[in-house]
Design a protein around this motif. Sequence first.
Motif, PDB file in Angstrom:
ATOM      1  N   GLU A 373       0.836  -1.196   0.000  1.00 48.64           N
ATOM      2  CA  GLU A 373       0.000   0.000   0.000  1.00 48.64           C
ATOM      3  C   GLU A 373       0.873   1.250   0.000  1.00 48.64           C
ATOM      4  O   GLU A 373       0.662   2.173  -0.775  1.00 48.64           O
ATOM      5  CB  GLU A 373      -0.918   0.000   1.229  1.00 48.64           C
ATOM      6  CG  GLU A 373      -1.788   1.246   1.315  1.00 48.64           C
ATOM      7  CD  GLU A 373      -2.698   1.239   2.529  1.00 48.64           C
ATOM      8  OE1 GLU A 373      -2.674   0.269   3.300  1.00 48.64           O
ATOM      9  OE2 GLU A 373      -3.434   2.236   2.705  1.00 48.64           O
ATOM     10  N   ILE A 378      -0.917  -1.386  -4.473  1.00 41.47           N
ATOM     11  CA  ILE A 378      -2.198  -2.104  -4.419  1.00 41.47           C
ATOM     12  C   ILE A 378      -3.259  -1.360  -5.217  1.00 41.47           C
ATOM     13  O   ILE A 378      -4.300  -1.923  -5.542  1.00 41.47           O
ATOM     14  CB  ILE A 378      -2.705  -2.412  -2.991  1.00 41.47           C
ATOM     15  CG1 ILE A 378      -2.955  -1.156  -2.193  1.00 41.47           C
ATOM     16  CG2 ILE A 378      -1.765  -3.321  -2.263  1.00 41.47           C
ATOM     17  CD1 ILE A 378      -3.640  -1.485  -0.867  1.00 41.47           C
ATOM     18  N   LEU A 382      -6.717  -2.752  -6.839  1.00 42.20           N
ATOM     19  CA  LEU A 382      -8.034  -2.262  -6.432  1.00 42.20           C
ATOM     20  C   LEU A 382      -8.716  -1.471  -7.544  1.00 42.20           C
ATOM     21  O   LEU A 382      -9.931  -1.352  -7.551  1.00 42.20           O
ATOM     22  CB  LEU A 382      -7.917  -1.406  -5.165  1.00 42.20           C
ATOM     23  CG  LEU A 382      -7.521  -2.174  -3.905  1.00 42.20           C
ATOM     24  CD1 LEU A 382      -7.439  -1.248  -2.720  1.00 42.20           C
ATOM     25  CD2 LEU A 382      -8.527  -3.286  -3.628  1.00 42.20           C
ATOM     26  N   SER A 387     -11.829  -6.981  -5.133  1.00 40.07           N
ATOM     27  CA  SER A 387     -12.416  -6.303  -3.987  1.00 40.07           C
ATOM     28  C   SER A 387     -11.404  -6.239  -2.859  1.00 40.07           C
ATOM     29  O   SER A 387     -10.436  -6.987  -2.834  1.00 40.07           O
ATOM     30  CB  SER A 387     -13.676  -7.038  -3.528  1.00 40.07           C
ATOM     31  OG  SER A 387     -13.289  -8.255  -2.927  1.00 40.07           O
ATOM     32  N   ARG A 388     -11.636  -5.341  -1.944  1.00 35.03           N
ATOM     33  CA  ARG A 388     -10.723  -5.198  -0.805  1.00 35.03           C
ATOM     34  C   ARG A 388     -10.743  -6.457   0.049  1.00 35.03           C
ATOM     35  O   ARG A 388      -9.711  -6.891   0.551  1.00 35.03           O
ATOM     36  CB  ARG A 388     -11.136  -3.990   0.037  1.00 35.03           C
ATOM     37  CG  ARG A 388     -10.966  -2.704  -0.726  1.00 35.03           C
ATOM     38  CD  ARG A 388     -11.393  -1.530   0.112  1.00 35.03           C
ATOM     39  NE  ARG A 388     -11.180  -0.302  -0.643  1.00 35.03           N
ATOM     40  CZ  ARG A 388     -10.844   0.853  -0.111  1.00 35.03           C
ATOM     41  NH1 ARG A 388     -10.685   0.936   1.206  1.00 35.03           N
ATOM     42  NH2 ARG A 388     -10.681   1.910  -0.846  1.00 35.03           N
ATOM     43  N   THR A 389     -11.945  -7.040   0.213  1.00 31.70           N
ATOM     44  CA  THR A 389     -12.045  -8.258   1.011  1.00 31.70           C
ATOM     45  C   THR A 389     -11.195  -9.364   0.393  1.00 31.70           C
ATOM     46  O   THR A 389     -10.468 -10.070   1.089  1.00 31.70           O
ATOM     47  CB  THR A 389     -13.511  -8.704   1.089  1.00 31.70           C
ATOM     48  OG1 THR A 389     -14.280  -7.616   1.581  1.00 31.70           O
ATOM     49  CG2 THR A 389     -13.677  -9.898   1.992  1.00 31.70           C
ATOM     50  N   LEU A 391      -8.581  -9.011  -1.578  1.00 33.89           N
ATOM     51  CA  LEU A 391      -7.169  -8.665  -1.464  1.00 33.89           C
ATOM     52  C   LEU A 391      -6.641  -8.982  -0.066  1.00 33.89           C
ATOM     53  O   LEU A 391      -5.646  -9.700   0.104  1.00 33.89           O
ATOM     54  CB  LEU A 391      -6.977  -7.180  -1.785  1.00 33.89           C
ATOM     55  CG  LEU A 391      -5.548  -6.674  -1.724  1.00 33.89           C
ATOM     56  CD1 LEU A 391      -4.711  -7.325  -2.808  1.00 33.89           C
ATOM     57  CD2 LEU A 391      -5.510  -5.160  -1.895  1.00 33.89           C
ATOM     58  N   LEU A 392      -7.343  -8.434   0.954  1.00 33.74           N
ATOM     59  CA  LEU A 392      -6.905  -8.679   2.333  1.00 33.74           C
ATOM     60  C   LEU A 392      -7.004 -10.167   2.645  1.00 33.74           C
ATOM     61  O   LEU A 392      -6.128 -10.743   3.292  1.00 33.74           O
ATOM     62  CB  LEU A 392      -7.775  -7.858   3.301  1.00 33.74           C
ATOM     63  CG  LEU A 392      -7.403  -7.891   4.776  1.00 33.74           C
ATOM     64  CD1 LEU A 392      -6.011  -7.327   4.992  1.00 33.74           C
ATOM     65  CD2 LEU A 392      -8.401  -7.099   5.615  1.00 33.74           C
ATOM     66  N   PHE A 526     -10.749  -2.359   6.923  1.00 32.76           N
ATOM     67  CA  PHE A 526     -10.065  -2.225   5.633  1.00 32.76           C
ATOM     68  C   PHE A 526     -11.057  -1.870   4.532  1.00 32.76           C
ATOM     69  O   PHE A 526     -10.722  -1.191   3.573  1.00 32.76           O
ATOM     70  CB  PHE A 526      -9.344  -3.539   5.300  1.00 32.76           C
ATOM     71  CG  PHE A 526      -8.374  -3.419   4.157  1.00 32.76           C
ATOM     72  CD1 PHE A 526      -7.231  -2.650   4.284  1.00 32.76           C
ATOM     73  CD2 PHE A 526      -8.603  -4.070   2.955  1.00 32.76           C
ATOM     74  CE1 PHE A 526      -6.327  -2.530   3.239  1.00 32.76           C
ATOM     75  CE2 PHE A 526      -7.698  -3.964   1.901  1.00 32.76           C
ATOM     76  CZ  PHE A 526      -6.566  -3.186   2.049  1.00 32.76           C
ATOM     77  N   ASN A 527     -12.302  -2.335   4.676  1.00 35.19           N
ATOM     78  CA  ASN A 527     -13.312  -2.027   3.669  1.00 35.19           C
ATOM     79  C   ASN A 527     -13.864  -0.619   3.806  1.00 35.19           C
ATOM     80  O   ASN A 527     -14.597  -0.150   2.947  1.00 35.19           O
ATOM     81  CB  ASN A 527     -14.458  -3.031   3.752  1.00 35.19           C
ATOM     82  CG  ASN A 527     -14.234  -4.191   2.811  1.00 35.19           C
ATOM     83  OD1 ASN A 527     -14.132  -3.998   1.607  1.00 35.19           O
ATOM     84  ND2 ASN A 527     -14.116  -5.385   3.357  1.00 35.19           N
ATOM     85  N   ILE A 531      -7.481   4.211   0.940  1.00 33.83           N
ATOM     86  CA  ILE A 531      -6.166   3.644   0.647  1.00 33.83           C
ATOM     87  C   ILE A 531      -5.196   4.813   0.578  1.00 33.83           C
ATOM     88  O   ILE A 531      -5.480   5.832  -0.041  1.00 33.83           O
ATOM     89  CB  ILE A 531      -6.185   2.876  -0.692  1.00 33.83           C
ATOM     90  CG1 ILE A 531      -7.185   1.731  -0.624  1.00 33.83           C
ATOM     91  CG2 ILE A 531      -4.801   2.376  -1.069  1.00 33.83           C
ATOM     92  CD1 ILE A 531      -6.882   0.674   0.400  1.00 33.83           C
TER      93      ILE A 531
ATOM     94  N   ILE B  52     -11.018   4.213  -4.311  1.00 34.12           N
ATOM     95  CA  ILE B  52      -9.826   4.001  -3.490  1.00 34.12           C
ATOM     96  C   ILE B  52      -9.864   4.957  -2.317  1.00 34.12           C
ATOM     97  O   ILE B  52      -9.434   4.648  -1.213  1.00 34.12           O
ATOM     98  CB  ILE B  52      -8.564   4.199  -4.366  1.00 34.12           C
ATOM     99  CG1 ILE B  52      -8.434   3.004  -5.313  1.00 34.12           C
ATOM    100  CG2 ILE B  52      -7.323   4.359  -3.517  1.00 34.12           C
ATOM    101  CD1 ILE B  52      -7.499   3.219  -6.452  1.00 34.12           C
TER     102      ILE B  52
END
Lengths: 533, 300
Positions: A373, A378, A382, A387-389, A391-392, A526-527, A531, B52
């Motif tokens: 990040e 990232i 993204l 999706s962020r979910t 990725l994490l 995180f969601n 970022i 983002i």
Amino acid sequence: MAGNHLAKTAFLSKFIFRLDRLRIPIWVLALTFFTIIVPTAFKGLYNSQQERDAMAQTMANPAMTAMTGPADLSNYTIGVMTAHQMLLMTAAVTGLMSILLVTRHTRADEEDGRLELLRSLPVGRLSYLNASLLVVSAACIVLALINGFGLYALGIESMDLEGSLLYGAALGATGLFFAGVTAVFAQASDSSRGTIGYSIAILLISYLFRAITDISNESLSWLSPLAWVTKAEVYDSNNWWPIVLMIAAAMVLFAVANYLNAIRDLDRGFLPSRPGKKYASRFLQSPTGLALRLQRTGIISWAIGMFVLGASYGSVLGDLESFFSDNEAMKQLLKPTEGVTLVEQFIPMLMIVISLMATIPPVMAMNKLRGEEKKERIVHLLSRAVSRTKLLGSYYVISVINGFVMISLAALGLWSAGTAVVEGGLSFGMIFGAALSYYPAMLVMISLAVFLIGFLPKLSGFIWLYVLYSFIVLYLGGLFQFSDWIGSISPFGHVPQAPIEEFSIIPLLLLCLIAGGLALAGFIGFNKRDIEQ
Amino acid sequence: MSLLKVTNLTKKFGKFTALNGVNLELNAGEVLGFIGPNGAGKSTTIRVLLGILKATGGEVKLFNKDAWQDAVDIHKRVAYVPGDVNLWPNLTGGEVIDLFIKLNGTANKAKREELIEKFDLDPSKKCRTYSKGNRQKVALVAAFSSDADLFILDEPTSGLDPLMEKVFQECVMEVKRQGKSVLLSSHILSEVEKLCDRVSIIRQGKIIESGTLNELRHLTRTQMLVGTSMPITGLLDMQGIHEVQESEHGMSFQVDTMQIDAVIRHISQFGIIRLESAPPTLEDLFMRHYEGAKDTGGVR
């Protein structure tokens, strides 16, 4: 003519030293510190010859010889003990110092275009190479002298002036030798990563070759330069010839590097640089594949490291009884319990160290996401259909599996070495169970890292303080006799110490629950957050 | 139909207001130039569009979906090229392109090869060895190989040489011909002028002008050089005349585009021998906004 090639070398040496005026002293002081502190500690821990002989006995097995090299175990004075257990390792680290310093001022400067600027000035073609070799050589000589006189100044009976100077000289000569190796690879390879990679490969191969030949065929081990360090038999027969050989070899390497440098063009190397892949493999084309690929080297190195760590602990289990009966400090660490063998009592303590070490790679794997990040990479994922979910999640899954693999490999290493040296062997189930009971605590650490990344990304580095805290409190807790609540702040403090304590599943389930909660909160955070750039 | 609609978007970082009521609209098949000085909020706006960053206020819709909530669905139809392309040093350009194309969901292998050829990129090199321009090429190849409906390009040519800039312009023209939409942020004004149907100008977190290039002409001046047989009189008293200079070739001055008719009528009385005029450029437009901001001492 030769004078022209070396014009302004002295000036450039001063310049390089100025650039590294902190870096070099820090290396030298750190190496000296570890050299000086160990015999001092040994003197306190193994005061009588009886205790030292007990130590010698635990060292008398192939695994230890492979790790530290051979030594005269029948004459195990503080001096011999220091040279046996410390010299080879310190020499290897000195080699690493040379590799990094020389690369910095040869290929790295060339790669970044700084050398081109210097070459356009009235300096000789070979000046910069020799200036960096001069600086690193000076560092090695100073290191040799400080260590030599420093050890002698400790005033330990078995550490005379000659032996001490030889000890220092062995370190310095190893430094010189690997400076030469690196200088040659800086000509051969066309990148600084390549230079460091090839040089470290030589260092590792020397070490491994010596390890194998030391236990199989000692005269063959003369082929490894690192073995020359142990052949000097410091504080024992004080043999100067291997060190002279090493310095001579270094000089030859310096000459080869000069020759190669003289006949090549700037920015070129002799080894062809392999063109990379034009297409991505199927494996790479997903967030999980990418994350794994980026960490590949790290994961493999840690995996090997964990197995070796386990195996080296395992290899001393056979001599525990004799070792502990003679050592007061160690007795304090372990309170005797009825009905369990010393080995079984020792295992939980080993497991704390092993599990905390095994926590480092998965937490690193998790924090890698935060690093990605910060480097604005990232965003590439993204801004596409990821999706962020997801990725994490891919980093979390990798971490969780990573942790399991690491602790399992360490347990496997411990068992396979231990069962070979302990009379009657060890039960694999007992070792594996004891290791695995720490896995929920590791999950808490990993999940805490997820939580920090989700909610307090700026503080994600703080996880390391918690790992360090756990290590200090639980490993050294027995020695310092901390009260119980200090240990219970760490998840590792709640693990039942199988096989001495009654095994209980409830604390482990609670730890898993906490881990799940922390991870869930991390995913939610995180969601929801921006970022960062 | 509008593919992208931003209404009253605000974004705050702590106490700092980065975006203060931004409005943008992009229709299907249109190329929208998004221009403004550094730090005006171009990249922040784009990052909100991509989900983002989370908007503090206002509404951001792409394909009639919410930029934050439906980010993944939206991104299936979007290709993005950032201004600063940071790549993984130990992967090759080819590997990164394949990864990006795969993550976008739509792959066109032939297109990939063609673009690599056109942009003159060596895909077998590690990203560590690429210059800024080459890293940008990686992102551009990946973006234009995808089958996206909307291209969001954030100063995509800042590291490219003039030849490669031309290749880039051809790529934009081509997707436009295919009826796709482009949001092109830039401060290379000639590029915007060549490619864009409409322009939005952002400054200090606010859109200060929006419209087609023609609509914005009222803000521009035309540079003129006039040689006459008789000396011109009374020019200085006319409306919309600026920066008058006399030289041996005649008189040079700038005239507001709105006043051009009256000025030509006036000077034609003096017997025109030569007349040169330079068309208004976005550069002028941009400069005038700077001047305007300076005159009033802050946000307009």
